[in-house]
Write a protein that holds these residues in place. Structure first.
Motif, PDB file in Angstrom:
ATOM      1  N   LYS A   1       0.546  -1.247   0.076  1.00  0.00           N
ATOM      2  CA  LYS A   1      -0.019  -0.009  -0.045  1.00  0.00           C
ATOM      3  C   LYS A   1       0.889   1.233   0.070  1.00  0.00           C
ATOM      4  O   LYS A   1       0.533   2.255  -0.839  1.00  0.00           O
ATOM      5  CB  LYS A   1      -0.914  -0.259   1.179  1.00  0.00           C
ATOM      6  CG  LYS A   1      -1.870   1.188   1.466  1.00  0.00           C
ATOM      7  CD  LYS A   1      -2.767   1.199   2.463  1.00  0.00           C
ATOM      8  CE  LYS A   1      -3.748   2.282   2.766  1.00  0.00           C
ATOM      9  NZ  LYS A   1      -4.702   2.444   1.665  1.00  0.00           N
ATOM     10  N   ALA A   2       1.968   1.305   0.832  1.00  0.00           N
ATOM     11  CA  ALA A   2       2.914   2.647   0.973  1.00  0.00           C
ATOM     12  C   ALA A   2       3.378   2.686  -0.404  1.00  0.00           C
ATOM     13  O   ALA A   2       3.659   3.682  -0.940  1.00  0.00           O
ATOM     14  CB  ALA A   2       3.533   2.408   2.112  1.00  0.00           C
TER      15      ALA A   2
ATOM     16  N   PHE B   1       6.770  13.075  -0.558  1.00  0.00           N
ATOM     17  CA  PHE B   1       5.637  12.989  -0.950  1.00  0.00           C
ATOM     18  C   PHE B   1       4.593  12.564   0.167  1.00  0.00           C
ATOM     19  O   PHE B   1       3.443  12.861   0.575  1.00  0.00           O
ATOM     20  CB  PHE B   1       5.396  12.099  -2.090  1.00  0.00           C
ATOM     21  CG  PHE B   1       5.626  12.978  -3.283  1.00  0.00           C
ATOM     22  CD1 PHE B   1       4.833  13.820  -3.878  1.00  0.00           C
ATOM     23  CD2 PHE B   1       6.903  12.944  -4.101  1.00  0.00           C
ATOM     24  CE1 PHE B   1       5.368  15.029  -4.872  1.00  0.00           C
ATOM     25  CE2 PHE B   1       7.150  13.660  -5.244  1.00  0.00           C
ATOM     26  CZ  PHE B   1       6.477  14.528  -5.621  1.00  0.00           C
ATOM     27  N   TRP B   2       5.245  11.403   1.003  1.00  0.00           N
ATOM     28  CA  TRP B   2       4.438  10.851   2.143  1.00  0.00           C
ATOM     29  C   TRP B   2       4.267  12.176   3.231  1.00  0.00           C
ATOM     30  O   TRP B   2       3.127  12.260   3.899  1.00  0.00           O
ATOM     31  CB  TRP B   2       5.024   9.588   2.703  1.00  0.00           C
ATOM     32  CG  TRP B   2       4.467   8.341   2.259  1.00  0.00           C
ATOM     33  CD1 TRP B   2       5.110   7.756   1.390  1.00  0.00           C
ATOM     34  CD2 TRP B   2       3.108   8.085   2.295  1.00  0.00           C
ATOM     35  NE1 TRP B   2       4.232   6.502   0.823  1.00  0.00           N
ATOM     36  CE2 TRP B   2       2.885   6.627   1.438  1.00  0.00           C
ATOM     37  CE3 TRP B   2       1.936   8.372   2.652  1.00  0.00           C
ATOM     38  CZ2 TRP B   2       1.903   6.194   1.266  1.00  0.00           C
ATOM     39  CZ3 TRP B   2       0.774   7.765   2.695  1.00  0.00           C
ATOM     40  CH2 TRP B   2       0.800   6.736   2.114  1.00  0.00           C
TER      41      TRP B   2
ATOM     42  N   ARG C   1       2.511   6.725   8.766  1.00  0.00           N
ATOM     43  CA  ARG C   1       3.297   6.398  10.018  1.00  0.00           C
ATOM     44  C   ARG C   1       4.156   4.838   9.576  1.00  0.00           C
ATOM     45  O   ARG C   1       5.315   4.713  10.033  1.00  0.00           O
ATOM     46  CB  ARG C   1       2.642   6.047  11.235  1.00  0.00           C
ATOM     47  CG  ARG C   1       2.024   7.280  11.576  1.00  0.00           C
ATOM     48  CD  ARG C   1       0.932   7.494  12.667  1.00  0.00           C
ATOM     49  NE  ARG C   1       0.533   8.813  13.226  1.00  0.00           N
ATOM     50  CZ  ARG C   1      -0.723   9.092  13.604  1.00  0.00           C
ATOM     51  NH1 ARG C   1      -1.487   8.280  13.540  1.00  0.00           N
ATOM     52  NH2 ARG C   1      -0.761  10.294  14.122  1.00  0.00           N
ATOM     53  N   PHE C   2       3.491   4.058   8.953  1.00  0.00           N
ATOM     54  CA  PHE C   2       4.106   2.728   8.798  1.00  0.00           C
ATOM     55  C   PHE C   2       5.320   3.073   7.719  1.00  0.00           C
ATOM     56  O   PHE C   2       6.193   2.435   8.062  1.00  0.00           O
ATOM     57  CB  PHE C   2       3.324   1.864   7.956  1.00  0.00           C
ATOM     58  CG  PHE C   2       3.820   0.548   7.461  1.00  0.00           C
ATOM     59  CD1 PHE C   2       3.913  -0.580   8.046  1.00  0.00           C
ATOM     60  CD2 PHE C   2       4.057   0.461   5.871  1.00  0.00           C
ATOM     61  CE1 PHE C   2       4.760  -1.714   7.639  1.00  0.00           C
ATOM     62  CE2 PHE C   2       4.819  -0.472   5.514  1.00  0.00           C
ATOM     63  CZ  PHE C   2       5.190  -1.476   6.250  1.00  0.00           C
ATOM     64  N   TYR C   3       5.011   3.888   6.769  1.00  0.00           N
ATOM     65  CA  TYR C   3       6.016   4.110   5.711  1.00  0.00           C
ATOM     66  C   TYR C   3       7.329   4.536   6.472  1.00  0.00           C
ATOM     67  O   TYR C   3       8.415   3.861   6.335  1.00  0.00           O
ATOM     68  CB  TYR C   3       5.934   4.978   4.478  1.00  0.00           C
ATOM     69  CG  TYR C   3       6.806   5.358   3.999  1.00  0.00           C
ATOM     70  CD1 TYR C   3       7.432   4.424   2.828  1.00  0.00           C
ATOM     71  CD2 TYR C   3       7.484   6.693   4.113  1.00  0.00           C
ATOM     72  CE1 TYR C   3       8.440   4.718   2.297  1.00  0.00           C
ATOM     73  CE2 TYR C   3       8.671   6.894   3.253  1.00  0.00           C
ATOM     74  CZ  TYR C   3       9.311   6.012   2.274  1.00  0.00           C
ATOM     75  OH  TYR C   3      10.221   6.414   1.581  1.00  0.00           O
TER      76      TYR C   3
ATOM     77  N   PHE D   1      11.437   3.533   5.230  1.00  0.00           N
ATOM     78  CA  PHE D   1      12.298   4.828   5.415  1.00  0.00           C
ATOM     79  C   PHE D   1      13.643   4.437   5.907  1.00  0.00           C
ATOM     80  O   PHE D   1      14.419   4.783   5.327  1.00  0.00           O
ATOM     81  CB  PHE D   1      11.672   6.118   5.777  1.00  0.00           C
ATOM     82  CG  PHE D   1      12.276   7.341   5.353  1.00  0.00           C
ATOM     83  CD1 PHE D   1      12.251   7.911   4.321  1.00  0.00           C
ATOM     84  CD2 PHE D   1      13.133   7.732   6.510  1.00  0.00           C
ATOM     85  CE1 PHE D   1      12.828   8.954   4.060  1.00  0.00           C
ATOM     86  CE2 PHE D   1      14.012   9.008   6.176  1.00  0.00           C
ATOM     87  CZ  PHE D   1      13.765   9.569   5.079  1.00  0.00           C
ATOM     88  N   PRO D   2      13.658   3.774   7.360  1.00  0.00           N
ATOM     89  CA  PRO D   2      14.685   3.506   7.920  1.00  0.00           C
ATOM     90  C   PRO D   2      15.912   2.758   6.794  1.00  0.00           C
ATOM     91  O   PRO D   2      17.027   2.501   7.216  1.00  0.00           O
ATOM     92  CB  PRO D   2      14.562   2.675   9.040  1.00  0.00           C
ATOM     93  CG  PRO D   2      12.987   3.277   9.392  1.00  0.00           C
ATOM     94  CD  PRO D   2      12.546   3.374   7.890  1.00  0.00           C
ATOM     95  N   GLU D   3      15.354   2.184   5.668  1.00  0.00           N
ATOM     96  CA  GLU D   3      16.284   1.233   4.846  1.00  0.00           C
ATOM     97  C   GLU D   3      17.434   2.120   4.284  1.00  0.00           C
ATOM     98  O   GLU D   3      18.410   1.738   4.167  1.00  0.00           O
ATOM     99  CB  GLU D   3      15.571   0.796   3.672  1.00  0.00           C
ATOM    100  CG  GLU D   3      16.328  -0.049   2.669  1.00  0.00           C
ATOM    101  CD  GLU D   3      15.660  -0.330   1.388  1.00  0.00           C
ATOM    102  OE1 GLU D   3      16.125  -1.205   0.598  1.00  0.00           O
ATOM    103  OE2 GLU D   3      14.609   0.305   1.266  1.00  0.00           O
ATOM    104  N   THR D   4      17.290   3.441   4.590  1.00  0.00           N
ATOM    105  CA  THR D   4      18.176   4.359   3.865  1.00  0.00           C
ATOM    106  C   THR D   4      19.322   4.503   4.860  1.00  0.00           C
ATOM    107  O   THR D   4      20.498   4.579   4.187  1.00  0.00           O
ATOM    108  CB  THR D   4      17.614   5.957   3.922  1.00  0.00           C
ATOM    109  OG1 THR D   4      17.331   6.144   5.415  1.00  0.00           O
ATOM    110  CG2 THR D   4      16.652   5.992   2.870  1.00  0.00           C
TER     111      THR D   4
END
Length: 598
Positions: A356-357, A537-538, A566-568, A573-576
């Motif tokens: 979804k994200a 964008f999020w 919030r999930f994203y 996002f922390p994959e960065t």
């Protein structure tokens, strides 16, 4: 059998509440009269075509595929494809965003983007036929002679004829400088073109009366490498002066590829045996002309994965609500049933929310890019046009690579939600995985996109384009920096935005000493930038949702948007952080490996 419901509510949210396309394009005389009601009406009808006409053909098209008659070289598309294409033409859909001078409707590219997202969700293999035609239209519109435009554009715009891009040869894929197809000048100003092309999507079919092939080839005196490539228009059937079709040109299909997915699209091996063509653009300047089509195709390929991510998510969500399996770890939730629906399990929700994200973030980015395309072409302010052009160039490899990589993650996750049933053909989930897999490969592999982004779009101009996007992030941070409710969305992008300058400078310095460092860092770098773009964008979507909720809007759509944001930021996002670490690891661990790869 899978189902599909056009995501009209979310499209309207992105178009009207986040990107505000109609407001942004008011300054463009071409689109000054386009209003919200017009956009919504077009989207609704487009959704009906996708869901009611195309989607029911998807599994059948995958199962039956295309058939080649070896004697006549004719290709038959799966049952229903030709009839669906006739309805597509009847509805005027090929002309949606095309120039009215050639019979187009002249509507914004963002509308065409949403149309094609829905078509891709419904049936990617079918959608590639008109999708490639749109790219051929763009190339001829930009670089064709007045005679070529007059003869071919109206038929491409109406959809009566389709188009292809003929680049690849068996010995060269991305490295087009190696191609061998030859073009011999003729006394009448035409050229006789001889060679073999492979992997030509929609290269031969029975859906249209004529196919307009755009072919890369070499003139006799052409310099070696990519600087010696010219572009030619080679129709399947010759076109008479009055526009009627003449005899068959000397280009034919010698074989169809047996592929992992997109079985309903004819991926052709084409043989040109002295086929007659006309030059598009200047001699030995074919790549700049073809890049118009290739860049359109790269945005289109990202859109293909966006469509598949959306439809895979929809079906996985419905299945997770219905399938019962085990009990929730915190106690039974469906006490009237022998087990709980699997949607109660945290990891199932993680897989669903990932899809979804990625779908909703990708939709916002894709709509934004197409809005920029309209500004680049039609805005009266030269600076706005230039800035829009630069941002589109920066974001195009992100759309192509980040969205298709995310589509791979999402379609696999959604198939996993189905458990063993996901691996079975009748549910349709494994087809989404197979169809998406090509999107990471063609139109320049995602590694090539990453090299283009880091080497050409960022380091080559000392980060000027990146700084333009960075200003957008900084503006949002400044606008919402003191809003505590936005902190969970603003703080991560503010931090990463600051980090990107140092990160980019560090890689650039290493690359100055050893160019291979770009190759070692590029793929990870693109994903970092992709997350910064998605994060931006999020955060904007969360901003709109919070404002609506604070104003008393009870529509659960906004709460759902906020929860997905919030999930994203919490889970994706922390994959960065790990990506920046691996990008900084240096190229030695990749290249000092001769013994390992002996």
């Amino acid at each position: 059998m899978p189902s599909y419901t056009p995501p009209l509510r979310d499209m309207q949210f992105v178009l009207h509440e986040v990107v505000k396309v109609t407001d942004e394009l008011k300054a463009c005389p071409k689109h000054a009269d386009v209003d919200v009601d017009t956009v919504n009406a077009v989207l609704e009808e487009a959704g009906k075509f996708a869901a009611e006409v195309l989607q029911p053909l998807n599994i059948q098209g995958d199962t039956i595929g295309c058939k080649l008659d070896q004697e006549t070289h004719a290709v038959t598309t799966p049952p229903g494809f030709k009839q669906a294409y006739a309805k597509f033409i009847e509805g005027g859909w090929p002309a949606l965003s095309c120039d009215p001078e050639f019979g187009g409707q002249g509507l914004p590219f963002a509308l065409n983007q949403c149309l094609y997202e829905m078509l891709n969700s419904a049936n990617q293999a079918w959608t590639m036929y008109p999708g490639l035609s749109h790219g051929a239209y763009e190339a001829l519109h930009a670089h064709g002679t007045p005679e070529q435009q007059k003869m071919f554009l109206p038929k491409l715009v109406s959809g009566e004829w389709t188009g292809t891009m003929c680049l690849t040869e068996a010995h060269c894929g991305t490295d087009l400088g190696l191609l061998r197809t030859k073009a011999e000048p003729q006394a009448d100003g035409t050229y006789r073109i001889t060679g073999n092309k492979i992997f030509i999507s929609a290269g031969e079919h029975d859906m249209a009366d004529n196919i307009v092939h755009l072919v890369l080839a070499r003139l006799p005196d052409a310099p070696q490498g990519s600087k010696g490539i010219s572009l030619f228009l080679v129709p399947k059937f010759h076109v008479n002066a009055d526009g009627s079709l003449g005899k068959r040109n000397d280009i034919f299909c010698a074989g169809l590829e047996h592929k992992m997915g997109i079985h309903g699209n004819a991926t052709a091996q084409l043989v040109l045996d002295g086929a007659v063509g006309t030059l598009v653009g200047q001699p030995n300047k074919g790549l700049p002309a073809m890049f118009v089509m290739m860049n359109a195709a790269r945005l289109g390929v990202g859109n293909q994965s966006l469509g598949l991510t959306e439809v895979a998510y929809q079906n996985a969500l419905a299945y997770a609500k219905d399938r019962i399996q085990m009990r929730s770890l915190s106690g039974p939730k469906a006490k009237d049933k022998p087990a709980d629906p699997i949607i109660v399990h945290p990891d199932v929700r993680k897989m669903l929310l990932t899809a979804k994200a990625y779908a909703e973030g990708g939709r916002a980015l894709a709509v934004y890019c197409t809005m920029l395309l309209d500004k680049e072409l039609y805005h009266p302010d030269e600076k706005v046009r230039k800035d829009s052009e630069e941002l589109v160039a920066l974001l195009t490899p992100v759309v192509k690579a980040f969205l298709t990589d995310n589509g791979h993650t999402a379609t696999n996750a959604c198939m996993q939600v189905f458990g063993g049933h996901g691996y079975i053909k009748e549910w349709g989930m494994e087809q989404f995985v197979r169809d998406n897999r090509i999107n990471m490969i063609y139109e320049g592999t995602n590694t090539v996109q990453s090299l283009d982004l880091l080497g050409r779009k960022i380091l080559a101009n000392n980060g000027a384009s990146l700084k333009k996007f960075g200003k957008l992030v900084a503006q949002l941070v400044e606008e919402e920096g003191v809003n505590e409710k936005m902190a969970e969305f603003i703080n991560p992008i503010a931090y990463l935005g600051d980090q990107m300058t140092k990160f980019t400078t560090e890689i650039g310095f290493k690359a100055f000493q050893n160019p291979d460092e770009v190759g070692g860092a590029a793929v990870d770098y693109l994903r970092v930038l992709g997350h910064l773009v998605f994060g931006y964008f999020w955060a904007r979507m969360a901003q709109v949702a919070l404002r609506e909720i604070d104003a008393g809007n009870q529509d659960p759509f906004y709460l759902g948007k906020l929860q997905t944001a919030r999930f994203y930021f919490a889970r994706l996002f922390p994959e960065t952080a790990s990506l920046m670490r691996t990008a900084r690891a240096g190229v030695a661990s990749l290249l000092d490996t001769d013994a390992a790869l002996a």
